[in-house]
Design an enzyme around this catalytic site. Structure first.
Site, PDB file in Angstrom:
ATOM      1  NE  ARG A  53      -3.138  -0.453   3.114  1.00  0.00           N
ATOM      2  CZ  ARG A  53      -2.489   0.107   4.141  1.00  0.00           C
ATOM      3  NH1 ARG A  53      -2.106   1.610   4.068  1.00  0.00           N
ATOM      4  NH2 ARG A  53      -2.481  -0.745   5.373  1.00  0.00           N
ATOM      5  CE1 TYR A 106     -16.163   8.793 -16.842  1.00  0.00           C
ATOM      6  CE2 TYR A 106     -15.759   8.705 -14.158  1.00  0.00           C
ATOM      7  CZ  TYR A 106     -16.619   7.721 -15.246  1.00  0.00           C
ATOM      8  OH  TYR A 106     -16.509   6.787 -15.222  1.00  0.00           O
ATOM      9  CG  ASP A 176     -10.359  14.065 -15.829  1.00  0.00           C
ATOM     10  OD1 ASP A 176      -9.377  12.796 -16.699  1.00  0.00           O
ATOM     11  OD2 ASP A 176     -10.985  13.262 -15.333  1.00  0.00           O
ATOM     12  CE  LYS A 201     -12.491   5.191 -18.427  1.00  0.00           C
ATOM     13  NZ  LYS A 201     -13.276   6.551 -18.097  1.00  0.00           N
TER      14      LYS A 201
HETATM   15  C1  LIG Z   1     -13.404   7.132 -17.055  1.00  0.00           C
HETATM   16  C2  LIG Z   1     -12.803   8.824 -16.545  1.00  0.00           C
HETATM   17  C3  LIG Z   1     -12.722   8.951 -15.505  1.00  0.00           C
HETATM   18  C4  LIG Z   1     -12.891   7.857 -14.386  1.00  0.00           C
HETATM   19  O1  LIG Z   1     -11.923   6.710 -14.228  1.00  0.00           O
HETATM   20  P1  LIG Z   1     -11.882   5.129 -13.638  1.00  0.00           P
HETATM   21  O2  LIG Z   1     -10.767   4.115 -14.076  1.00  0.00           O
HETATM   22  O3  LIG Z   1     -13.123   4.467 -14.461  1.00  0.00           O
HETATM   23  O4  LIG Z   1     -12.562   4.991 -11.848  1.00  0.00           O
HETATM   24  C5  LIG Z   1     -12.595  10.449 -15.248  1.00  0.00           C
HETATM   25  N1  LIG Z   1     -12.394  10.673 -16.295  1.00  0.00           N
HETATM   26  C6  LIG Z   1     -12.428  10.997 -17.468  1.00  0.00           C
HETATM   27  C7  LIG Z   1     -12.372  11.549 -18.402  1.00  0.00           C
HETATM   28  C8  LIG Z   1     -13.353   9.458 -17.318  1.00  0.00           C
HETATM   29  O5  LIG Z   1     -13.324   9.519 -18.691  1.00  0.00           O
END
Ligand SMILES: *Cc1c(COP(=O)(O)O)cnc(C)c1O
Length: 402
Positions: A53, A106, A176, A201
């Site tokens: 961790r 998101y 983000d 992604k």
């Molecule tokens: C998918 C996504 C998230 C969340 O990510 P996870 O890996 O599913 O927790 C946050 N921001 C954006 C823009 C995303 O596409």
């Protein structure tokens, strides 16, 4: 200056013992050489050979690669993109703090800010990113702790001016950058303090990892680590290894996905049955200027609005053969979603409009199939939806897609 495509190949190679492929360190704990050594490891932030961790060598290799790609001093991985965003928000804000956040974000981020933050006495002001100066106008000097933006934003590909955001003085500025990937833009170079990615992604890129990452100044990352080690949204070494392998091919994958999405966007715009198309490659994008100056690639995600509302949306979804109905994006398969009947099915027309989703909105993530094949499949499905029918089921063709 070395190109990001090259950095994606060369970075994150410390500690590999000569292995070209990233190595999985599965161990949750490490043998101490002495009690003194144990004490040192326990006291040191982000140590990779103490307890899982606290840190892990495979995860660190991925973190080092992301830090290099973002031009950051340090990066820290999390068990998911939401794990990363949650640590940034709750790790940096105290009770009574104020956050300015982008309305078009998101869904999980919006739920965290609107639903969870108030319970901890954190106030959030949502702003419309499409309005220039919206973030600056909402910042309260001495009170706003965090400004949070997403660009390009899900699902309408809204763009935020990173220079404008980076120039804000006082709050910690967080972006983000999932849709752009580190190959599409580098927010830190614009004065942003922390860049966040859902590596689930395009970064990992093969639908085989759930992973998040934050990059920025070492001091901020170590502060976040202090929260994260208690939060426990610890990145798995397996996922980090898959993501580091993914980064090695991100250059060609992201270019191909951008090219296919661009071809689709141009073919769909103005076509019968299509009301609007959103993609940074289009001259009709409300911030086409930013798309040109800020993004190295327009990205693989696009959205379009079908005439005929929910009915056309559902008809489109059942007419596609090659494209797969699934959430997420950035992987090898072209994915399509109809938010109004799935992820956002509970919302009324007004709430949908605030989220930037229409009854006939389709979100598409371009995969790595031949561009011509994706184009043919999507255009045939649009025509079928427009004709009010679904393509006649051909068992041989159907087997291809599903
Ligand atoms: C998918 C996504 C998230 C969340 O990510 P996870 O890996 O599913 O927790 C946050 N921001 C954006 C823009 C995303 O596409």
């Amino acid at each position: 200056m070395v190109s990001p495509e090259t950095i994606a190949i060369t970075a994150g190679r410390n500690d590999t013992g000569g292995s070209l492929a990233p190595a999985v360190w599965a161990s949750s704990t490490f043998q101490m050489t002495s009690l003194d050594d144990g004490r040192r490891q326990a006291m040191r932030p982000r140590t990779t050979r103490f307890y899982g961790r606290h840190g892990n060598p495979s995860v660190r290799a991925f973190e080092d690669a992301v830090a290099a790609l973002e031009g950051a001093e340090a990066a820290m991985a999390f068990a998911s993109g939401m794990g990363a965003i949650c640590a940034v928000v709750l790790g940096l804000c105290n009770k009574g703090a104020h956050i300015v956040a982008q309305q078009q974000c998101y869904g999980g981020t919006t739920q965290l800010l609107a639903g969870v933050c108030p319970r901890f006495g954190i106030e959030v002001t949502f702003v419309d990113a499409a309005q220039p100066g919206a973030f600056a106008a909402a910042v309260r000097p001495g009170e706003t702790m965090l400004v949070l933006a997403e660009t390009p934003a899900n699902p309408r590909l809204d763009l935020v001016d990173l220079d404008e955001l980076g120039a804000l003085i006082g709050p910690i500025k967080v972006v983000d950058s999932t849709l752009a990937t580190p190959l599409g833009q580098q927010p830190l170079a614009h004065g942003i303090d922390l860049v966040v990615h859902s590596a689930t992604k395009a970064m990992a890129g093969h639908n085989d990892a759930v992973l998040g990452v934050v990059a920025g100044a070492r001091e901020l990352i170590e502060w976040l680590w202090g929260f994260a080690v208690l939060q426990g949204a610890t990145a798995s070494p397996y996922d980090a290894t898959n993501a580091l392998r993914g980064l090695r091919t991100l250059g060609v994958r992201f270019r191909q996905q951008s090219d296919t999405a661009t071809a689709l966007a141009h073919a769909l715009e103005g076509r019968d049955g299509v009301l609007e198309v959103r993609h940074p490659s289009l001259a009709s994008h409300p911030r086409a200027d930013l798309a040109r100056t800020q993004l190295r690639h327009p990205g693989g995600l696009l959205s379009f609005e079908l005439a005929g509302g929910v009915e056309a949306g559902t008809a489109f979804m059942s007419a596609v053969q090659l494209c797969l109905p699934a959430t997420s994006f950035g992987g090898p398969e072209t994915l399509v979603t109809h938010p109004a009947s799935t992820t956002h099915a509970g919302l009324g027309p007004e709430e949908l409009a605030v989220s930037g989703i229409g009854p006939g909105t389709i979100r598409l993530s371009a995969g790595l199939e031949g561009t011509e094949d994706v184009l043919a499949d999507v255009l045939a499905a649009v025509d079928a939806a427009q004709a009010g029918t679904t393509a006649s089921p051909d068992p041989a063709e159907g087997a291809l897609g599903r």
